[in-house]
Scaffold this motif. Sequence first.
Motif, mmCIF file in Angstrom:
data_model
loop_
_atom_site.group_PDB
_atom_site.id
_atom_site.type_symbol
_atom_site.label_atom_id
_atom_site.label_comp_id
_atom_site.label_asym_id
_atom_site.label_seq_id
_atom_site.Cartn_x
_atom_site.Cartn_y
_atom_site.Cartn_z
ATOM 1 N N MET A 57 38.937 47.902 33.301
ATOM 2 C CA MET A 57 38.269 46.783 33.990
ATOM 3 C C MET A 57 36.902 46.472 33.394
ATOM 4 N N GLU A 58 36.284 47.483 32.769
ATOM 5 C CA GLU A 58 34.973 47.244 32.151
ATOM 6 C C GLU A 58 35.116 46.492 30.828
ATOM 7 N N THR A 77 38.537 41.407 31.977
ATOM 8 C CA THR A 77 38.797 40.939 33.346
ATOM 9 C C THR A 77 40.305 40.838 33.585
ATOM 10 N N LYS A 78 41.069 40.764 32.492
ATOM 11 C CA LYS A 78 42.510 40.499 32.636
ATOM 12 C C LYS A 78 43.279 41.810 32.823
ATOM 13 N N THR A 79 42.947 42.509 33.891
ATOM 14 C CA THR A 79 43.550 43.811 34.166
ATOM 15 C C THR A 79 44.440 43.719 35.407
ATOM 16 N N LYS A 118 41.415 44.611 47.123
ATOM 17 C CA LYS A 118 40.115 44.088 47.584
ATOM 18 C C LYS A 118 38.966 44.878 46.969
ATOM 19 N N ILE A 119 39.114 46.195 46.925
ATOM 20 C CA ILE A 119 38.020 47.030 46.407
ATOM 21 C C ILE A 119 37.825 46.811 44.901
ATOM 22 N N LEU A 120 38.949 46.740 44.169
ATOM 23 C CA LEU A 120 38.848 46.640 42.707
ATOM 24 C C LEU A 120 38.662 45.198 42.233
ATOM 25 N N GLY A 121 39.193 44.246 43.003
ATOM 26 C CA GLY A 121 39.099 42.837 42.602
ATOM 27 C C GLY A 121 40.123 42.446 41.544
#
Length: 265
Positions: A127-128, A131-133, A157-160
């Motif tokens: 994720m760092e 964004t396309k994870t 929700k937590i990870l987005g």
Amino acid sequence: MGLTAQSSGIHAFLEELNQSSVKADAIIALAGNPNTGKSTVFNGLTGLNQHTGNWPGKTVILARGNYQHRNKNITLVDLPGTYSLLANSADEQVARDFICFGNPDATVVVADATCIERNLNLVLQVMEVTTKTILCVNLIDEAKRKNIAIDCSGLEKILGIPVIPAVARDKVGLTELKDAIHKVAIEKKPICPHPLIYNESIENAINQLQNDVETLLQGKFNSRWAAMRLLDGDATMITEMLHHLKKDQRQEPLAIRRGEAHCYE
Ligand SMILES: Nc1nc2c(ncn2[C@@H]2O[C@H](COP(=O)(O)OP(=O)(O)O)[C@@H](O)[C@H]2O)c(=O)[nH]1
Ligand SMILES: [Mg+2]
């Protein structure tokens, strides 16, 4: 700096992918810790449309395959199992190079529902970078047997990022996974992963470096991610980054073919 065997591997692999007889509408990386069911997901999605070969310059074997979904050709690359993008082995370096420098249209991280915490380390690292994870929480059946319940919408929700539960061995969740890949890689639905915040001294160092490297990076990499790698001082990663900043247009076959710029928001 010359082209090292290590830095040439990713380019040779991308050229090979680009020359493949099946024109891909999207190229997807399949990553995850060993034994999370990546190959089972890969086989479930691609069936017999597979090709296995060596990563150029290394004795690392990896498979790629294709499937069609909603009239789009999707190419999947089944990466070697990795615990971390801070690569320690040849296998991990191959996975890292493809995720960080191969510019895949999405990266699916397959995680083991029975030990999700350990698997989230890699998820947060991916994720760092991009964004396309997408997170695929596999082995849900095993987790149930062990009385472990995974709150996938809570995780989302937590990870987005999109989180898809699956039992890959029974092909459960694979249609939902294909839909999620379509949304991210084809429809380009924006994802805003929630960044991991480090302690104050690390955050200060990241901010300072991030401002300094922003223009140098020419929009090719996420500047926060690049600043963190510079702070790590990982020589192989820095060599690879420098190489990517220097390389000319001919060495960007995937991006050129799709007429896209690198996109790491
Ligand atoms: N119970 C269960 N086993 C699975 C599932 N997915 C994969 N496996 C098994 O887990 C083992 C490792 O799978 P594999 O795809 O080789 O994992 P990889 O190392 O991540 O590629 C194999 O024995 C699979 O049959 C699943 O959803 N449920
Ligand atoms: Mg495998």
